[in-house]
Write a protein that holds these residues in place. Structure first.
Motif, PDB file in Angstrom:
ATOM      1  N   GLN A  16       0.822  -1.215   0.000  1.00  0.00           N
ATOM      2  CA  GLN A  16       0.000   0.000   0.000  1.00  0.00           C
ATOM      3  C   GLN A  16       0.853   1.260   0.000  1.00  0.00           C
ATOM      4  O   GLN A  16       0.483   2.270  -0.613  1.00  0.00           O
ATOM      5  N   LEU A  20       0.600   4.311  -2.678  1.00  0.00           N
ATOM      6  CA  LEU A  20       0.355   5.682  -2.224  1.00  0.00           C
ATOM      7  C   LEU A  20       1.466   6.612  -2.710  1.00  0.00           C
ATOM      8  O   LEU A  20       1.201   7.767  -3.070  1.00  0.00           O
ATOM      9  N   TRP A  23       0.733   7.741  -6.252  1.00  0.00           N
ATOM     10  CA  TRP A  23      -0.359   8.724  -6.284  1.00  0.00           C
ATOM     11  C   TRP A  23       0.108  10.084  -5.795  1.00  0.00           C
ATOM     12  O   TRP A  23      -0.136  11.113  -6.431  1.00  0.00           O
ATOM     13  N   GLN A 182      -9.619  -6.402   2.399  1.00  0.00           N
ATOM     14  CA  GLN A 182     -10.212  -6.156   1.087  1.00  0.00           C
ATOM     15  C   GLN A 182      -9.181  -6.400  -0.028  1.00  0.00           C
ATOM     16  O   GLN A 182      -8.016  -6.691   0.233  1.00  0.00           O
ATOM     17  N   ASP A 185      -6.778  -2.820  -4.394  1.00  0.00           N
ATOM     18  CA  ASP A 185      -7.247  -1.527  -4.913  1.00  0.00           C
ATOM     19  C   ASP A 185      -8.249  -0.845  -3.983  1.00  0.00           C
ATOM     20  O   ASP A 185      -8.243   0.381  -3.847  1.00  0.00           O
ATOM     21  N   ALA A 186      -9.109  -1.649  -3.372  1.00  0.00           N
ATOM     22  CA  ALA A 186     -10.105  -1.081  -2.456  1.00  0.00           C
ATOM     23  C   ALA A 186      -9.427  -0.514  -1.207  1.00  0.00           C
ATOM     24  O   ALA A 186      -9.817   0.546  -0.690  1.00  0.00           O
ATOM     25  N   GLN A 188      -6.371   0.655  -1.128  1.00  0.00           N
ATOM     26  CA  GLN A 188      -5.679   1.870  -1.556  1.00  0.00           C
ATOM     27  C   GLN A 188      -6.647   3.042  -1.668  1.00  0.00           C
ATOM     28  O   GLN A 188      -6.320   4.171  -1.290  1.00  0.00           O
ATOM     29  N   LYS A 189      -7.845   2.764  -2.153  1.00  0.00           N
ATOM     30  CA  LYS A 189      -8.849   3.818  -2.279  1.00  0.00           C
ATOM     31  C   LYS A 189      -9.165   4.402  -0.899  1.00  0.00           C
ATOM     32  O   LYS A 189      -9.229   5.619  -0.729  1.00  0.00           O
ATOM     33  N   ALA A 190      -9.350   3.527   0.076  1.00  0.00           N
ATOM     34  CA  ALA A 190      -9.660   3.982   1.438  1.00  0.00           C
ATOM     35  C   ALA A 190      -8.495   4.799   2.016  1.00  0.00           C
ATOM     36  O   ALA A 190      -8.701   5.802   2.710  1.00  0.00           O
ATOM     37  N   ARG A 192      -6.290   6.560   0.267  1.00  0.00           N
ATOM     38  CA  ARG A 192      -6.246   7.871  -0.409  1.00  0.00           C
ATOM     39  C   ARG A 192      -7.310   8.811   0.140  1.00  0.00           C
ATOM     40  O   ARG A 192      -7.081  10.021   0.276  1.00  0.00           O
ATOM     41  N   GLU A 193      -8.461   8.269   0.477  1.00  0.00           N
ATOM     42  CA  GLU A 193      -9.508   9.104   1.082  1.00  0.00           C
ATOM     43  C   GLU A 193      -9.062   9.643   2.433  1.00  0.00           C
ATOM     44  O   GLU A 193      -9.266  10.822   2.742  1.00  0.00           O
ATOM     45  N   SER A 196      -6.446  12.348   1.796  1.00  0.00           N
ATOM     46  CA  SER A 196      -7.061  13.581   1.275  1.00  0.00           C
ATOM     47  C   SER A 196      -7.738  14.355   2.397  1.00  0.00           C
ATOM     48  O   SER A 196      -7.616  15.583   2.487  1.00  0.00           O
TER      49      SER A 196
END
Ligand code: ADP
Ligand code: MG
Length: 203
Positions: A16, A20, A23, A182, A185-186, A188-190, A192-193, A196
């Motif tokens: 992860q 990150l 990104w 998970q 990708d899921a 990583q999405k969490a 990034r949120e 942010s």
């Protein structure tokens, strides 16, 4: 900004962290990667002693102090200067790991660990800690055959470490607990949120 990754071994920290980094770099951040213990020359030697010298017996207090010594060097040589230069630091593990491993899981007094930790980090604490949470019976089989000294403590130990991390996360607002069971990708999405959100809150 200073972000640390923590969680039991095999939870997906390295995976992860690399995603990150991509990104953040695309977004114009200058990312500095480090691992704790390690990164500095002295810290890497201490890491070798802590993780790869199975023949050495180390008491939990000795262990804790060695981690802290490596961290003090990392803070002064790498993390503090990087933050001062406006860079984004991503660190594999940090103080929270000692509180979970040597405190909750090995039985050292939590306030003692926090006290030594205060000396080691000298006010340099992560703006955000990503805690990758995964049941130990999923994480342990991922580790392969050549276990390091901490991994070799076994699955019951990992269970106590996990519980310790979760307990700590309840009291620290800057720890984001991410469900690491998970898909990559899921997760990583969490992450990034969470990053942010934290960036928005920062001055
Ligand atoms: P850590 O750095 O926390 O020890 P790694 O990122 O090295 O964990 O991941 C441990 C192993 O698990 C690696 O082989 C990796 O490819 C795999 N892995 C990581 N994330 C996932 C995931 N979400 N689902 C399945 N396997 C994963
Ligand atoms: Mg790793």
């Amino acid at each position: 900004m200073f972000i640390s990754f923590d969680g039991i071994d095999g939870a997906g920290k390295s995976t992860q962290r690399d995603l990150l980094t991509q990104w953040l770099t695309e977004q114009g951040h200058e990312v500095v990667l480090c691992r704790d213990p390690g990164t500095t020359e002295a810290g890497e030697r201490v890491r070798d002693l802590l993780l790869h010298r199975a023949e050495l017996e180390l008491h939990p207090r000795t262990e804790m102090l060695l981690y802290m010594a490596a961290r003090a060097q990392l803070v002064d040589d790498v993390i503090r200067p990087a933050i001062a230069a406006g860079k984004t630091v991503l660190c594999d593990r940090y103080l929270l790991a000692n509180i979970a491993y040597q405190g909750h899981a090995s039985g050292l007094d939590l306030e003692d660990v926090r006290g030594v930790g205060k000396v080691a980090v000298d006010h340099v604490m992560p703006d955000l800690t990503i805690l990758l949470d995964l049941p130990e019976d999923i994480a342990f089989p991922r580790l392969g055959k050549n276990l390091d000294r901490m991994e070799a403590k076994g699955v019951a130990f990992m269970h106590r470490v996990r519980e310790g991390f979760l307990k700590e996360a309840e009291t620290y607002p800057h720890v984001a607990v991410i469900d690491a069971s998970q898909e990559i990708d899921a997760i990583q999405k969490a992450i990034r949120e969470a990053v942010s959100q934290r960036l928005k809150d920062m001055p």
